[in-house]
Scaffold this active site. Structure first.
Site, PDB file in Angstrom:
ATOM      1  N   SER A 171     -11.284  -0.913  -1.637  1.00 44.13           N
ATOM      2  CA  SER A 171     -10.045  -0.796  -0.852  1.00 44.13           C
ATOM      3  C   SER A 171     -10.317  -0.928   0.646  1.00 44.13           C
ATOM      4  CB  SER A 171      -9.405   0.582  -1.051  1.00 44.13           C
ATOM      5  OG  SER A 171      -8.593   0.616  -2.168  1.00 44.13           O
ATOM      6  N   ASP A 224       0.856  -1.191   0.000  1.00 38.58           N
ATOM      7  CA  ASP A 224       0.000   0.000   0.000  1.00 38.58           C
ATOM      8  C   ASP A 224       0.891   1.239   0.000  1.00 38.58           C
ATOM      9  OD1 ASP A 224      -2.295   1.758   0.595  1.00 38.58           O
ATOM     10  OD2 ASP A 224      -3.321  -0.078   1.164  1.00 38.58           O
ATOM     11  N   HIS A 249      -3.931   6.376   2.628  1.00 39.31           N
ATOM     12  CA  HIS A 249      -4.597   5.129   2.226  1.00 39.31           C
ATOM     13  C   HIS A 249      -4.041   3.918   2.986  1.00 39.31           C
ATOM     14  CE1 HIS A 249      -5.732   1.850  -0.586  1.00 39.31           C
ATOM     15  NE2 HIS A 249      -6.732   2.627  -0.945  1.00 39.31           N
TER      16      HIS A 249
END
Ligand code: NAG
Ligand code: NAG
Ligand code: NAG
Ligand code: NAG
Length: 759
Positions: free
Chosen positions: A540, A149, A225
């Site tokens: 996600s 990620d 994220h």
């Protein structure tokens, strides 16, 4: 400002991710040269032989120049799988593809990144340590989850190591501090036990043009994220987690005591294949138990051995590591990605929590939208469609004058090339006082707005537009968002969640399972907008929910294979909502099908005690690859042994011992066999109950299976006969009831009859 037609954008996280597709501008670009199985556990000498071989191959395509070969080299992959990445011309890439030992050569494609009320909603009521009453998940501290990620923010309270035991001995990973020009104090602890970063591919492709986009040359997360996804899976309990007062309450991950290893292969503008492969390679060697990848290619994805995530996850699975991935945010039929059967692929749904922000029409009617905007509007304001502000005016100045001080109604749809947030920024620039977004794909998604704003679906949007037509000076007021529970029958599948069938192997149902992915509150990187928590939507966010439960299952059953864990989560999923009806799908509210949610919505508690599993070993995936006609030669390179595709003619992709059954080309009749392994009560009897797809007769033999011990395996055959040929895909299910009680496990049945004109 109205949406411009163009390619559909599909972020796996919908908000704040402004990733633009970039094209290679010179004639040479980075390629992956994939050469199959690696050397895990082998000696340094073998590693040297391998790198020498790679160098020799590169020299050969650079007209014998060792220097040029060196300069073009980007990465060597050696442990989980082998091969290399290098900057090549198209001709050089073609030459390499023909060399012995090469499975595939493919360009370095850029991938997209595609609370915790969600856990309470799913009935996982644990204490702050994530202990599930009645089961020992104490072993969580031995489970290591790797995240490929954007890195992680180690100081977040979600990643505190307070009260955690020392790092497991099996861990072989590292904590890279990073380069000097970054805050060079990235530190691991007993919670975040590893951190690595992969910059070569990103820098080679985008180096000069976007130097300032390379933020934190270390595993530190600059975009948020990675911290968000990791905290959904394994964040510690945080007492007062909220976003601007929304979603207030205690929040934590699904497996709050599991360990985290961050592999930062994604940078502010996206992630490149060569970096993703390097991350997989290290994660396999470091000793992680599970890998979570909330990212993916645009659909349709490339075949299994020219796709970085499929390759990386194949070798991870062969080494006993489960890979959980997101199904994509493209919404359409057939748009699902991460299709390999060795991955657990996750669709996104909603819980019963909304961030409601009502629009009050001046005639007194309230219309519910969703938003993260908490701005208090004092009065009703003149409201016009954005098209009216644009149309008929000749200069931006004139259209700005028209927009100033008003509420604009804008549209976001599949063709919109602009993100929702940046649309709201344009609205702000035009001087408008507010924004109502009609958002079909993002139905029920709560967005960030740069001005007071809210989003509604198509139907509610039409209602507002029709109100505008009834009066010359229409006015509305947007009320601040507030957290409310129970406004809808939950769960439901999100409009943006990508759907099956698989565009690559329709015999394998994808997505596999659904989990919450709408308006999820979790940790964030304060480097982005100075926030410690944020609310995001996307597959996600659904993926790490499943990763968290996979970590709990692994903690209870440390010896289980990746496919056993996957089976436990799939077969215990539910297709019914809180009212006992089939889970619906946004935006139209019709009943969802296995193409929307796979086996259904994940049930964390049942997944921890599945009774039966459908297991598959690396051998079975080899047979699968034979069936979809990978030639013997490539297969040898991939698997590193001498297996041959012996039963090629007779085998089919449907033969894989998968926890769902899909027959995409049914002629008259067809049978598939599955093997169940007892992991429940030592002595148990299971009885088959079929709900047949429309127009198809289904028989199961035997209908009753007896298990006299733990670990015993039993086969059964499911036969499909066309009775009245249905059009298109039809759906049913096969449940197994233990000892005459309720269904213990269920598998979806998906059938399409091959009509004669297509035969
Ligand atoms: C480490 O870096 C972060 C981010 O720049 C900073 O907030 C923090 O105070 C630093 N910690 C130490 C101990 O230097
Ligand atoms: C207000 O306008 C909307 C849209 O035209 C309509 O559906 C609604 O019934 C109206 N409400 C009242 C009280 O007239
Ligand atoms: C494959 O077969 C060859 C020749 O029969 C043999 O030399 C080699 O050791 C075998 N490799 C493996 C991995 O079994
Ligand atoms: C399917 O089942 C029905 C009802 O039992 C039966 O009448 C019909 O003949 C069967 N069709 C086939 C093709 O087996």
């Amino acid at each position: 400002m109205a949406s411009s037609p163009g390619r559909a954008v599909s972020f796996l996280a919908l908000s704040l991710m402004l990733l633009e597709a970039l094209r290679c501008c010179s004639c040479s670009q980075v390629y992956v040269v994939y050469m199959g199985k690696g050397l895990l556990g082998n000696s340094d000498r073998q590693y040297d032989i391998l790198t020498a071989l790679h160098h020799k191959m590169l020299t050969a395509v650079h007209d014998g120049s060792s220097e040029k070969a060196q300069a073009s080299h980007v990465y060597t992959y050696s442990s989980g799988f082998q091969g290399f990445a290098a900057k090549l011309s198209k001709e050089q890439a073609t030459k390499l593809a023909e060399m012995p030992g090469v499975v595939s050569v493919f360009p370095n494609t850029k991938r997209r990144l595609c609370t915790t009320h969600s856990w309470d909603f799913m009935g996982l009521s644990t204490d702050a340590e994530g202990e599930v009453p009645g089961l020992s998940t104490k072993n969580q501290e031995n489970v290591i989850v790797g995240f490929i990620d954007t890195g992680i923010w180690p100081e977040s309270p979600s990643f505190s190591d307070h009260g955690m035991s020392p790092v497991p001995k099996k861990w072989r990973g590292q904590c890279q501090i990073g380069e000097e020009n970054s805050p060079s104090n990235f530190t691991c602890n007993r919670k975040i036990i590893g951190g690595r970063y992969y910059l070569n591919g990103y820098q080679t492709e985008e180096g000069g043009s976007s130097k300032n986009a390379i933020k934190f040359i270390s595993p530190r997360d600059s975009s948020g994220h990675g911290s968000h996804t990791a905290s959904i899976t394994a964040g510690r309990f945080v007492r007062n987690m909220n976003y601007g007062g929304l979603g207030t309450g205690g929040g934590r991950g699904g497996a709050p005591m599991a360990r985290i290893a961050a592999y930062k292969a994604c940078w502010d503008s996206g992630c490149y294949d060569v970096d993703i492969l390097a991350a997989f390679n290290d994660a396999i060697r470091d000793g992680v138990d599970i890998i979570s990848v909330s990212l993916g290619p645009d659909y349709p994805q490339g075949d299994y051995f020219s796709d970085a995530i499929s390759i990386g996850s194949f070798h991870a699975t062969s080494n006993g590591i489960l890979v959980v991935s997101s199904a994509g945010n493209a919404g359409r039929q057939g748009s699902a990605i991460n299709l390999a059967p060795w991955m657990l692929t996750v669709a996104a749904g909603a819980t019963d929590r909304s961030f409601a922000s009502y629009v009050r029409l001046a005639n007194g009617t309230f219309i519910m939208g969703e938003s993260l905007s908490t701005y208090h509007m004092k009065t009703s304001i003149r409201t016009i469609p954005a098209s009216e502000a644009n149309a008929g005016y000749f200069t931006p100045y004139q259209s700005r004058t028209k927009a100033r001080g008003n509420i604009l109604i804008c549209r976001h749809n599949e063709g919109s090339s602009q993100s929702r947030v940046s649309m709201s920024m344009n609205v702000k620039e035009a001087g408008a006082a507010g924004m109502i977004l009609i958002d079909e794909m993002g139905d029920h998604v709560a967005n960030h707005f740069a001005v007071p704003g809210t989003a509604v679906g198509q139907a509610m949007g039409d209602k507002i537009l029709s109100y505008l037509k009834t009066t010359r000076h229409a006015r509305t007021m947007i009320l601040p968002a507030k957290t409310i529970f129970g406004v809808r029958d939950a769960p439901l599948v999100a409009a943006f969640s990508s759907r099956g069938p698989s565009s690559l192997t329709p015999e394998i149902l994808k997505p596999d399972v659904a989990a919450p992915g709408l308006n999820i509150l979790a940790a964030w990187s304060p480097a982005k907008n100075n926030m410690h928590f944020n609310i995001l939507s996307g597959t996600s966010m659904a993926c790490p929910h499943v990763t968290g439960i996979a970590a709990l299952v692994k903690s209870v059953y440390p010896s289980w294979s990746p496919s056993a864990i996957k089976s436990a989560i799939m077969t215990t999923a539910t297709v019914l909502n809180s009212k006992g009806k089939t889970i619906p799908r946004d935006p139209d509210g019709r009943a969802a099908t296995p193409f929307d949610f796979g086996s259904g919505f994940m049930d964390p508690i049942k997944a921890l005690n599945p009774g039966i599993i459908f297991d598959a070993q690396p051998e079975d995936y080899k047979s699968f690859l034979c069936a979809i006609s990978h030639d013997d030669h490539s297969l040898h390179l991939i698997t590193g042994d001498n297996c041959t595709c012996t039963h090629k003619a007779s085998s089919s992709a449907t033969a894989l011992n998968y926890p769902s059954i899909t027959i995409p080309y049914l002629k008259k009749s067809y049978s598939v066999t599955r093997t169940m392994t007892n992991v429940g009560n030592a002595r148990s009897t299971y009885i088959a109950v079929v709900s047949a797809p429309r127009g198809i007769n289904v028989t199961v033999t035997p209908e009753v299976l007896n298990f006299e011990n733990y670990g015993v395996k039993r086969k059964f055959t499911v036969s499909f006969h066309v009775d009245v040929p249905p059009r298109g895909y039809v759906f049913g299910s096969l449940s197994w009831h233990e000892n005459g009680r309720d269904a213990r496990l269920t598998m979806p049945l998906v059938v399409k009859v091959l009509t004669s004109d297509k035969a």
